[in-house]
Design a protein around this motif. Structure first.
Motif, PDB file in Angstrom:
ATOM      1  N   TYR A 109      45.235  43.417  42.567  1.00 22.35           N
ATOM      2  CA  TYR A 109      44.842  44.205  43.868  1.00 22.35           C
ATOM      3  C   TYR A 109      43.422  44.025  43.876  1.00 22.35           C
ATOM      4  O   TYR A 109      42.873  45.293  43.740  1.00 22.35           O
ATOM      5  CB  TYR A 109      45.556  45.435  43.756  1.00 22.35           C
ATOM      6  CG  TYR A 109      46.894  45.603  43.161  1.00 22.35           C
ATOM      7  CD1 TYR A 109      48.125  45.263  44.110  1.00 22.35           C
ATOM      8  CD2 TYR A 109      47.422  45.651  41.711  1.00 22.35           C
ATOM      9  CE1 TYR A 109      49.520  45.195  43.530  1.00 22.35           C
ATOM     10  CE2 TYR A 109      48.640  45.676  41.498  1.00 22.35           C
ATOM     11  CZ  TYR A 109      49.785  45.437  42.319  1.00 22.35           C
ATOM     12  OH  TYR A 109      50.876  45.519  41.932  1.00 22.35           O
ATOM     13  N   PRO A 110      42.790  43.233  44.252  1.00 18.97           N
ATOM     14  CA  PRO A 110      41.278  43.059  44.289  1.00 18.97           C
ATOM     15  C   PRO A 110      40.661  44.346  45.401  1.00 18.97           C
ATOM     16  O   PRO A 110      39.718  44.802  45.086  1.00 18.97           O
ATOM     17  CB  PRO A 110      40.917  41.670  44.796  1.00 18.97           C
ATOM     18  CG  PRO A 110      42.207  41.445  45.554  1.00 18.97           C
ATOM     19  CD  PRO A 110      43.406  41.858  44.860  1.00 18.97           C
ATOM     20  N   GLU A 111      41.401  44.263  46.466  1.00 18.11           N
ATOM     21  CA  GLU A 111      40.831  45.317  47.452  1.00 18.11           C
ATOM     22  C   GLU A 111      40.798  46.816  46.905  1.00 18.11           C
ATOM     23  O   GLU A 111      39.970  47.490  46.940  1.00 18.11           O
ATOM     24  CB  GLU A 111      41.731  45.170  48.558  1.00 18.11           C
ATOM     25  CG  GLU A 111      41.076  46.223  49.788  1.00 18.11           C
ATOM     26  CD  GLU A 111      41.988  46.167  51.074  1.00 18.11           C
ATOM     27  OE1 GLU A 111      41.419  46.919  51.956  1.00 18.11           O
ATOM     28  OE2 GLU A 111      42.713  45.448  51.297  1.00 18.11           O
ATOM     29  N   GLN A 112      41.951  47.227  46.385  1.00 19.18           N
ATOM     30  CA  GLN A 112      41.814  48.473  45.717  1.00 19.18           C
ATOM     31  C   GLN A 112      41.526  48.822  44.365  1.00 19.18           C
ATOM     32  O   GLN A 112      40.939  49.836  43.892  1.00 19.18           O
ATOM     33  CB  GLN A 112      43.532  48.945  45.556  1.00 19.18           C
ATOM     34  CG  GLN A 112      44.223  48.850  46.811  1.00 19.18           C
ATOM     35  CD  GLN A 112      45.108  47.735  47.122  1.00 19.18           C
ATOM     36  OE1 GLN A 112      44.756  46.747  46.708  1.00 19.18           O
ATOM     37  NE2 GLN A 112      45.883  47.845  48.254  1.00 19.18           N
ATOM     38  N   TRP A 113      40.928  47.610  43.861  1.00 17.25           N
ATOM     39  CA  TRP A 113      40.320  47.696  42.453  1.00 17.25           C
ATOM     40  C   TRP A 113      38.733  47.292  42.425  1.00 17.25           C
ATOM     41  O   TRP A 113      38.433  46.984  41.511  1.00 17.25           O
ATOM     42  CB  TRP A 113      41.265  47.044  41.435  1.00 17.25           C
ATOM     43  CG  TRP A 113      42.072  47.919  40.644  1.00 17.25           C
ATOM     44  CD1 TRP A 113      43.253  48.267  41.250  1.00 17.25           C
ATOM     45  CD2 TRP A 113      41.897  48.617  39.488  1.00 17.25           C
ATOM     46  NE1 TRP A 113      43.955  49.133  40.277  1.00 17.25           N
ATOM     47  CE2 TRP A 113      42.892  49.607  39.021  1.00 17.25           C
ATOM     48  CE3 TRP A 113      40.834  48.784  38.632  1.00 17.25           C
ATOM     49  CZ2 TRP A 113      43.301  50.315  38.095  1.00 17.25           C
ATOM     50  CZ3 TRP A 113      41.155  49.636  37.557  1.00 17.25           C
ATOM     51  CH2 TRP A 113      42.432  50.364  37.378  1.00 17.25           C
ATOM     52  N   THR A 114      38.308  47.283  43.546  1.00 20.58           N
ATOM     53  CA  THR A 114      36.842  46.777  43.642  1.00 20.58           C
ATOM     54  C   THR A 114      36.224  48.005  44.221  1.00 20.58           C
ATOM     55  O   THR A 114      36.448  48.626  45.450  1.00 20.58           O
ATOM     56  CB  THR A 114      36.633  45.567  44.628  1.00 20.58           C
ATOM     57  OG1 THR A 114      37.322  44.511  44.210  1.00 20.58           O
ATOM     58  CG2 THR A 114      35.306  45.178  44.673  1.00 20.58           C
ATOM     59  N   ASP A 115      34.993  48.452  43.743  1.00 18.64           N
ATOM     60  CA  ASP A 115      33.936  49.353  44.268  1.00 18.64           C
ATOM     61  C   ASP A 115      33.201  49.087  45.155  1.00 18.64           C
ATOM     62  O   ASP A 115      33.105  47.932  45.622  1.00 18.64           O
ATOM     63  CB  ASP A 115      33.651  50.308  43.110  1.00 18.64           C
ATOM     64  CG  ASP A 115      32.497  49.454  42.174  1.00 18.64           C
ATOM     65  OD1 ASP A 115      32.119  48.372  42.808  1.00 18.64           O
ATOM     66  OD2 ASP A 115      32.143  49.733  41.078  1.00 18.64           O
TER      67      ASP A 115
END
Length: 819
Positions: free
Chosen positions: A253-259
């Protein structure tokens, strides 16, 4: 001589000198009491474990925030993955705060609640005070809506009646069955939040307390996590396991787990005590360290004074000690006897200091319960505090008693019994009592400087221009019942403003989601601007406050450009926004911001037209730095059921508070009204932690000054009494009173000067660590140092006055006649 005999002899010796004993006990009790009181607070805030089963196994789990801070909340989906895809936890539970309105037959009451996973109490290992606690079965689809109430609510609202079990409560517009009462003393796992009701997450969703996205969207991050480690698993091992899992979730889940920096979000596992208060913990630790250091210095001053008293007393007991040595007593037995007396003094001082600490902590506890930061903290003295007090007392006995005991035992019994006295005309040699005075002066100056810096910092904060006019403003917070749809809730808020504005003495009124200077982390949302491309890693999330028309005018925030939004904007369905000067300067430097557009939220979020630019003001704290800020209307995405009504009056608003509350009740009696106060009271509450801390440091600094002055007086008086014959001979040989005065004062001020040098050096050493806790002042500050030096010199002069007057009044004829 056996120990029991030493104790009996020591008691008789101390009782024969009641003045000395009382002075010694009071002096040491001040130091021990101050240490015990401050340690009680530190213990309650930072050290005391949760009142749960095996608290050493409890850890907090955080997911870093989108903007980067470590102590962020997690999504429910992430919680499920942490729980099912790792084997380091014996149990993992989640919770999030939520307010409720408890409906009664004639009145409503606002309650603080916690929405929790069904295993919340199982993970903590708690037993109910009555009934049962929540179980995993309560947190499933179709379960009977159940709640657990706090012990305090049970006793206060329901009189401790067990008939409350299985009773139906109406929370907001839904019915819930009380299945049990939480154990006494348990107030949740977060000191800042004190739940009165615990409700399962799925029951909250069924009652529309929680929206569906909270349980289904991985982007909805509002769940705080607490776990119990499996036997043999350390927090470091759990951290390593979740680091691996976090990497897997980032890949899936790159979008939800990238700051915002385009880096992977971080998971942090920490022992509950080490993570308490989250990002504020480091500041609290610094403050606690400072307070403990200051009261530690107070104790050292008290010990130095007591050591001086013991040295003076030993001088008067030289014949007694010499006789004992001549009769065969060993030096070690004399030291043991003198140390026994010191321990007895310390024991009496520990009891007196403990009583002082108990009384002080009760006062501090009552004051702290009003602070938003720590309403649930129990400041009661426990076994850890008692053990600390005993250890401090015993250590003090060794500290102030050992050196005088050793010095007193090293006498020549023959010379003592001959009563010989040898003196030399000239400069007095530096003795142990003189060293103690230098030490006291240095510590006293250091404490005066530290206390002065914090008092100056508090004055600076109080003089900060908040950017609005706080005088003649009242604040009242309401919670619109959840059965009100947003449109109906807005209509209710409009009716409240209309009725309140019609009251005599009211000039204007308006609602805001977040009251100014409440310390709350106001709403924060990502922003996109047409034509602006953010730099790599640039944080584009900004704070905002949903407000109603009239809010800015009521608060007295001036506009630099354009206008505020109006009811006409809202009725026409226009999305409008007012930004502050920092926002406008950052994105449209040298240009007119009015007419620009801002997209709130993600790339598909609604567009808002900038209709005005407000002057910068303070939003959360008086000490905050300037930052971009937005005001959006309390409609659409800005609607919130909990809002604060600001009312500007023509005079003191205190007398209007009952009428304001009555007008709100007249609109809908089901609307709870709370946190009713004037803005001046609100501001005082905001500054309460800084005021309390600065006051304590100031009191401790003055106490240290008094102890240091007493120590100097004792040394001067003792020195003059020992040099009476010398001074008489000097005056008989022609020395003037002025010469004697210079001689005596020179001795005293040489000690003071040495102490000043050491104190200034110590102040320079601690300057850098203190600056992070100060506002608008750089440590060390020349003005603070000057005032501190003046206070110290005044105290030293006063302490030297009476011994000096005695010195110059010596009659040489009488002195020589006696000899």
């Amino acid at each position: 001589m056996p120990l029991s005999q030493d104790v009996r002899y020591g008691l008789r010796s101390l009782l024969r000198a009641p003045t000395f004993t009382a002075a010694a006990v009071v002096t040491l009790a001040l130091g021990i009491g101050a240490n015990a009181a401050v340690f009680s607070v530190v213990n309650a805030v930072l050290l005391r474990p949760l009142p749960v089963d095996r608290p050493h196994e409890i850890v907090s789990v955080f997911t870093s925030d989108f903007s980067g801070p470590t102590y962020g909340a997690s999504s429910f989906a992430d919680y499920q993955d942490f729980r099912s895809r790792s084997d380091v936890f014996a149990g993992l539970m989640g919770y999030t705060p939520a307010p409720f309105t408890l409906r009664g037959d004639t009145e409503t009451e606002r309650l603080i609640g916690a929405l929790v996973t069904g295993n919340y109490f199982d993970v903590l290992g708690l037993a109910p005070a009555a009934g049962r606690l929540l179980r995993p079965d309560d947190d499933r689809e179709g379960a009977t809506p159940a709640v657990v109430i706090s012990y305090g609510l049970w006793q206060g609202r329901f009189g401790g009646n067990r008939a409350v079990i299985d009773r139906t409560l109406t929370l907001d517009a839904s019915s819930f069955t009380v299945v049990g009462v939480a154990p006494q003393g348990f107030t949740g796992v977060v000191p800042q939040q004190v739940p009165q009701v615990w409700m399962p997450l799925r029951a909250a969703r069924t009652a529309s307390v929680l929206n569906e996205a909270f349980l289904t969207s991985r982007s909805s991050r509002g769940l705080m996590l607490t776990g119990r480690l499996r036997a043999g698993v350390t927090p470091r091992q759990a951290q390593a396991a979740l680091d691996v899992l976090a990497a897997q979730l980032h890949a899936a889940y790159p979008e939800q787990w990238t700051d915002v920096t385009r880096a992977r979000r971080r998971v942090t596992v920490a022992a509950e005590r080490d993570a308490r208060f989250g990002s504020m913990r480091s500041t609290l630790v610094r403050v606690a360290t400072l307070l403990l250091a200051v009261v530690g210095l107070i104790l050292l001053l008290a010990c130095a004074n007591l050591a001086s008293l013991l040295l003076a007393r030993a001088a008067a007991r030289r014949r007694d000690i010499g006789t004992r040595l001549l009769l065969g007593a060993s030096q070690s037995s004399v030291v043991r006897q003198l140390l026994t007396e010191s321990v007895l003094l310390a024991a009496a001082a520990a009891v007196a200091g403990g009583v002082m600490a108990w009384a002080t902590v009760r006062v501090l506890g009552h004051a702290a319960t009003a602070l938003p930061l720590m309403p649930a903290i129990d400041f009661a003295m426990d076994l850890r505090v008692l053990a600390f007090t005993a250890a401090v007392a015993f250590g003090s006995a060794l500290l102030f008693g050992l050196a005088p005991a050793l010095k007193s035992s090293r006498v020549d019994p023959v010379n003592v019994l001959r009563d010989g006295y040898v003196f030399t005309l000239g400069a007095r040699r530096l003795g142990l009592r003189d060293v103690l005075v230098v030490f006291q002066m240095a510590i006293s100056l250091l404490m005066l400087i530290v206390g002065g810096l914090f008092l100056r910092s508090l004055l600076n904060v109080q003089q900060v221009d908040p950017g609005f006019t706080a005088r003649n403003v009242a604040l009242l917070t309401i919670e619109t019942p959840r059965e009100y749809a947003p449109a109906a809730g807005l209509a209710l808020q409009d009716r409240i403003v209309e009725r309140v504005s019609a009251l005599p003495g009211v000039e204007s009124a308006g609602f805001g989601r977040f009251p100014p200077l409440s310390g709350l982390a106001t709403g924060r949302a990502p922003v996109a601007l047409d034509g602006y491309t953010p730099r790599p890693g640039e944080d584009m999330e900004f704070f905002f406050n949903p407000v109603s028309p009239g809010y800015l005018e009521t608060l007295g925030v001036p506009l630099a450009q354009g206008r505020s939004f109006s009811n006409a904007d809202l009725q026409a369905g226009r999305n409008v926004v007012v930004v502050n000067e920092t926002f406008a300067t950052r994105f449209w430097p040298g240009q007119d911001a009015v007419g620009r557009q801002i997209r709130l939220g993600n790339a598909t979020g609604p567009l808002f037209d900038v209709v005005g630019v407000a002057r910068d003001s303070k939003y959360r704290t008086l000490g905050e730095e300037r930052a971009p800020h937005m005001y959006i209307p309390l409609v659409g995405p800005g609607y919130r059921p909990r809002v604060t009504l600001l009312v500007r009056t023509s005079g003191d608003p205190t007398s209007l508070l009952p009428a304001l509350r009555a007008e709100i009740n007249g609109v809908d009696r089901a609307v709870p009204v709370f946190d009713v106060r004037t803005f001046e009271d609100h501001l005082a509450l905001t500054l309460a932690p800084a005021t309390l801390g600065s006051t304590l440091l100031g009191v401790f600094a003055m106490l240290g000054l008094v102890l240091a002055a007493v120590g100097l007086y004792g040394v001067m008086a003792f020195a003059i009494s020992r040099r009476t014959r010398e001074i008489g001979i000097r005056m008989a040989l022609g020395a003037t009173r002025r010469a004697v005065l210079t001689l005596v004062l020179g001795d005293g001020f040489r000690l003071v000067g040495s102490g000043i040098v050491l104190g200034l050096a110590a102040a320079l050493f601690v300057a850098a660590p203190l600056e992070a806790l100060l506002y608008g002042i750089t440590a060390p500050d020349a003005e603070v140092i000057s005032v501190s030096l003046a206070l110290l010199l005044d105290a030293a002069t006063a302490a030297s006055y009476f011994p000096t007057r005695r010195a110059v009044s010596v009659n040489p004829v009488e002195t020589l006649r006696v000899e």
